[in-house]
Design a protein around this motif. Structure first.
Motif, PDB file in Angstrom:
ATOM      1  N   ASP B  64       0.850  -1.186   0.000  1.00  0.00           N
ATOM      2  CA  ASP B  64       0.000   0.000   0.000  1.00  0.00           C
ATOM      3  C   ASP B  64       0.891   1.244   0.000  1.00  0.00           C
ATOM      4  O   ASP B  64       2.084   1.161   0.321  1.00  0.00           O
ATOM      5  CB  ASP B  64      -0.900  -0.023   1.244  1.00  0.00           C
ATOM      6  CG  ASP B  64      -2.085   0.923   1.104  1.00  0.00           C
ATOM      7  OD1 ASP B  64      -2.174   1.604   0.063  1.00  0.00           O
ATOM      8  OD2 ASP B  64      -2.911   0.975   2.033  1.00  0.00           O
ATOM      9  N   ARG B  91      -3.984  -1.017  -8.327  1.00  0.00           N
ATOM     10  CA  ARG B  91      -5.114  -0.098  -8.354  1.00  0.00           C
ATOM     11  C   ARG B  91      -4.720   1.230  -7.716  1.00  0.00           C
ATOM     12  O   ARG B  91      -3.656   1.339  -7.090  1.00  0.00           O
ATOM     13  CB  ARG B  91      -6.325  -0.695  -7.649  1.00  0.00           C
ATOM     14  CG  ARG B  91      -6.166  -0.925  -6.167  1.00  0.00           C
ATOM     15  CD  ARG B  91      -7.378  -1.662  -5.608  1.00  0.00           C
ATOM     16  NE  ARG B  91      -7.211  -1.950  -4.190  1.00  0.00           N
ATOM     17  CZ  ARG B  91      -8.018  -2.754  -3.499  1.00  0.00           C
ATOM     18  NH1 ARG B  91      -9.020  -3.373  -4.087  1.00  0.00           N
ATOM     19  NH2 ARG B  91      -7.824  -2.955  -2.205  1.00  0.00           N
ATOM     20  N   THR B  93      -5.973   4.659  -5.318  1.00  0.00           N
ATOM     21  CA  THR B  93      -6.871   5.014  -4.222  1.00  0.00           C
ATOM     22  C   THR B  93      -7.121   6.520  -4.207  1.00  0.00           C
ATOM     23  O   THR B  93      -6.379   7.291  -4.823  1.00  0.00           O
ATOM     24  CB  THR B  93      -6.278   4.598  -2.862  1.00  0.00           C
ATOM     25  OG1 THR B  93      -5.079   5.348  -2.651  1.00  0.00           O
ATOM     26  CG2 THR B  93      -5.960   3.117  -2.840  1.00  0.00           C
ATOM     27  N   ASP B  94      -8.163   6.909  -3.456  1.00  0.00           N
ATOM     28  CA  ASP B  94      -8.417   8.342  -3.300  1.00  0.00           C
ATOM     29  C   ASP B  94      -7.610   8.875  -2.117  1.00  0.00           C
ATOM     30  O   ASP B  94      -6.784   8.177  -1.535  1.00  0.00           O
ATOM     31  CB  ASP B  94      -9.923   8.614  -3.143  1.00  0.00           C
ATOM     32  CG  ASP B  94     -10.495   7.965  -1.878  1.00  0.00           C
ATOM     33  OD1 ASP B  94      -9.706   7.611  -0.982  1.00  0.00           O
ATOM     34  OD2 ASP B  94     -11.726   7.813  -1.801  1.00  0.00           O
ATOM     35  N   GLY B  97      -7.457   6.840   0.966  1.00  0.00           N
ATOM     36  CA  GLY B  97      -6.901   5.501   0.889  1.00  0.00           C
ATOM     37  C   GLY B  97      -7.887   4.455   0.412  1.00  0.00           C
ATOM     38  O   GLY B  97      -7.570   3.260   0.407  1.00  0.00           O
ATOM     39  N   ALA B  98      -9.073   4.885  -0.002  1.00  0.00           N
ATOM     40  CA  ALA B  98     -10.075   3.934  -0.499  1.00  0.00           C
ATOM     41  C   ALA B  98      -9.895   3.742  -1.998  1.00  0.00           C
ATOM     42  O   ALA B  98      -9.708   4.724  -2.733  1.00  0.00           O
ATOM     43  CB  ALA B  98     -11.475   4.458  -0.213  1.00  0.00           C
ATOM     44  N   PRO B  99      -9.934   2.512  -2.482  1.00  0.00           N
ATOM     45  CA  PRO B  99      -9.789   2.272  -3.929  1.00  0.00           C
ATOM     46  C   PRO B  99     -10.846   3.032  -4.716  1.00  0.00           C
ATOM     47  O   PRO B  99     -11.994   3.173  -4.270  1.00  0.00           O
ATOM     48  CB  PRO B  99      -9.975   0.757  -4.049  1.00  0.00           C
ATOM     49  CG  PRO B  99      -9.630   0.221  -2.696  1.00  0.00           C
ATOM     50  CD  PRO B  99     -10.059   1.263  -1.723  1.00  0.00           C
ATOM     51  N   ASP B 133      -1.103   3.011  -6.476  1.00  0.00           N
ATOM     52  CA  ASP B 133      -1.090   3.134  -5.015  1.00  0.00           C
ATOM     53  C   ASP B 133      -0.983   1.781  -4.322  1.00  0.00           C
ATOM     54  O   ASP B 133      -0.324   1.645  -3.297  1.00  0.00           O
ATOM     55  CB  ASP B 133      -2.346   3.850  -4.527  1.00  0.00           C
ATOM     56  CG  ASP B 133      -2.369   5.306  -4.959  1.00  0.00           C
ATOM     57  OD1 ASP B 133      -1.368   5.989  -4.686  1.00  0.00           O
ATOM     58  OD2 ASP B 133      -3.341   5.735  -5.569  1.00  0.00           O
ATOM     59  N   GLN B 134      -1.683   0.804  -4.852  1.00  0.00           N
ATOM     60  CA  GLN B 134      -1.709  -0.511  -4.189  1.00  0.00           C
ATOM     61  C   GLN B 134      -1.390  -1.617  -5.192  1.00  0.00           C
ATOM     62  O   GLN B 134      -1.749  -1.531  -6.368  1.00  0.00           O
ATOM     63  CB  GLN B 134      -3.092  -0.770  -3.577  1.00  0.00           C
ATOM     64  CG  GLN B 134      -3.448   0.183  -2.450  1.00  0.00           C
ATOM     65  CD  GLN B 134      -4.790  -0.149  -1.823  1.00  0.00           C
ATOM     66  OE1 GLN B 134      -5.641  -0.806  -2.443  1.00  0.00           O
ATOM     67  NE2 GLN B 134      -4.984   0.290  -0.588  1.00  0.00           N
TER      68      GLN B 134
END
Lengths: 171, 157
Positions: B64, B91, B93-94, B97-99, B133-134
């Motif tokens: 992450d 993917r 994230t915003d 930290g949410a995808p 990001d991830q």
């Protein structure tokens, strides 16, 4: 450590009476803990000398440092470097015919290799007329440790330098 | 003679380890590479799992906060030669930290190179830049005998 509270006027008086000399300033203690945060752009190209010295080549595979102990790295802490460049000069009147190979491995947070042995990145023979320069580019970067080995059927002295380059983002 | 400097606007202090002279560093450089993960993956069981051992849903990221890295370099030492596949998902994230959406983008997949007791290196992505990001890095032993896979992932800015 000592401290005292003074007025600005008193401070100016003291500075005028007892100016700080340049020789003293060179020994001042400074901290660089937040240095990275102060500069958010990359220098265009950065290189570091990882090793420099003389290697006595013979018929054994030797590290540039001279040892024949296969578990020992020639350089450590090479993680930041995208490429390594090995540049040298071989002494002697006979044509140069030196075998070289490059080994690499990764280590954990304690500096212990992840596994046994090495990855062989490449092997080559340096063949030049006597008293010439040579240069080898090692493209596989970011390994933690490298072992550069050389050997020569004819004993020979090689002066060389290994540099690491952080030029990844310029590709 | 002690060297003193003006500290906190009105305090004259001696220079010492506890009270160093304020300086502005002009030639500092960020570290160009960070170690992001060191993990041993148990590949005695079969089935797809990420390098940290997670399987199935929810599909947690293996790595992450990788948005600053142009490339990830995956170094691994595999103790066995059994056929193994790998899949690298990524993917974005915003700010929380949410995808941004469901699922993952597959950026690489294939057969994990290397034999028993071999060192290997994969660049993620193979060509071009990353800046995701991830990441979720999956491996799956599809045959042969079980073994341990020891990995190190370095992020390169």
């Amino acid at each position: 450590m000592s401290a005292e509270r003074i007025t600005r006027r008193e401070m100016l008086k003291r500075l005028v009476i007892a100016p700080v000399g340049a020789a003293v300033l060179t020994t001042l203690e400074v901290r660089e803990a937040s240095a990275a945060a102060l500069q958010r752009y990359y220098a265009p190209y950065f290189v570091a000398v990882l090793w420099e010295g003389r290697t006595r080549c013979d018929s054994l595979w030797r590290s540039l440092k001279g040892d024949v102990v296969a578990i020992l790295p020639t350089v450590q802490g090479a993680t930041p470097y995208d490429r390594l460049y090995w540049t040298g000069y071989a002494l002697g009147n006979a044509p140069v015919n030196v075998d070289m190979r490059v080994l690499a491995r990764a280590v954990d947070h304690n500096g212990v290799p992840l596994g046994s042995g090495w990855r062989e990145i490449g092997q080559a023979t340096i063949q030049t007329p006597p008293m010439r320069w040579f240069r080898v580019e090692i493209p596989e970067g970011h390994w933690d440790e490298y072992r550069l080995e050389v050997r020569s059927a004819t004993p020979r002295l090689v002066y060389s330098r290994l540099i690491g380059s952080q030029g990844y983002w310029r590709e | 003679m002690p060297v003193r400097f003006l500290k906190n606007a009105s305090e004259l202090a001696d220079v010492s380890w506890e009270s160093p002279l304020p300086v502005a560093v002009t030639n500092a450089k960020p570290v160009p590479a960070d170690t992001l993960l060191i993990a041993t993956t148990n590949l005695f069981p079969t089935g797809e799992r990420d390098l940290l051992g997670s399987t199935g849903a929810p599909e947690l990221p293996t790595l992450d906060a990788c948005g600053q890295y142009r490339k990830l370099i995956w170094f691994y030492f595999r103790e066995g030669a059994a056929d193994t596949t790998y899949t690298i998902l990524a993917r974005v994230t915003d700010h929380n930290g949410a995808p941004l959406g469901a699922g993952w983008l597959t950026i690489a997949s294939g057969t994990l190179p290397g034999g028993a007791n071999s060192w290997n290196r994969l660049e993620i992505p193979d060509t071009g830049d990353a800046y995701y990001d991830q990441y979720r890095i999956l491996v799956n032993r599809t045959g042969g005998s079980g073994y341990y896979l020891i990995s190190k992932i370095v992020g390169v800015r």
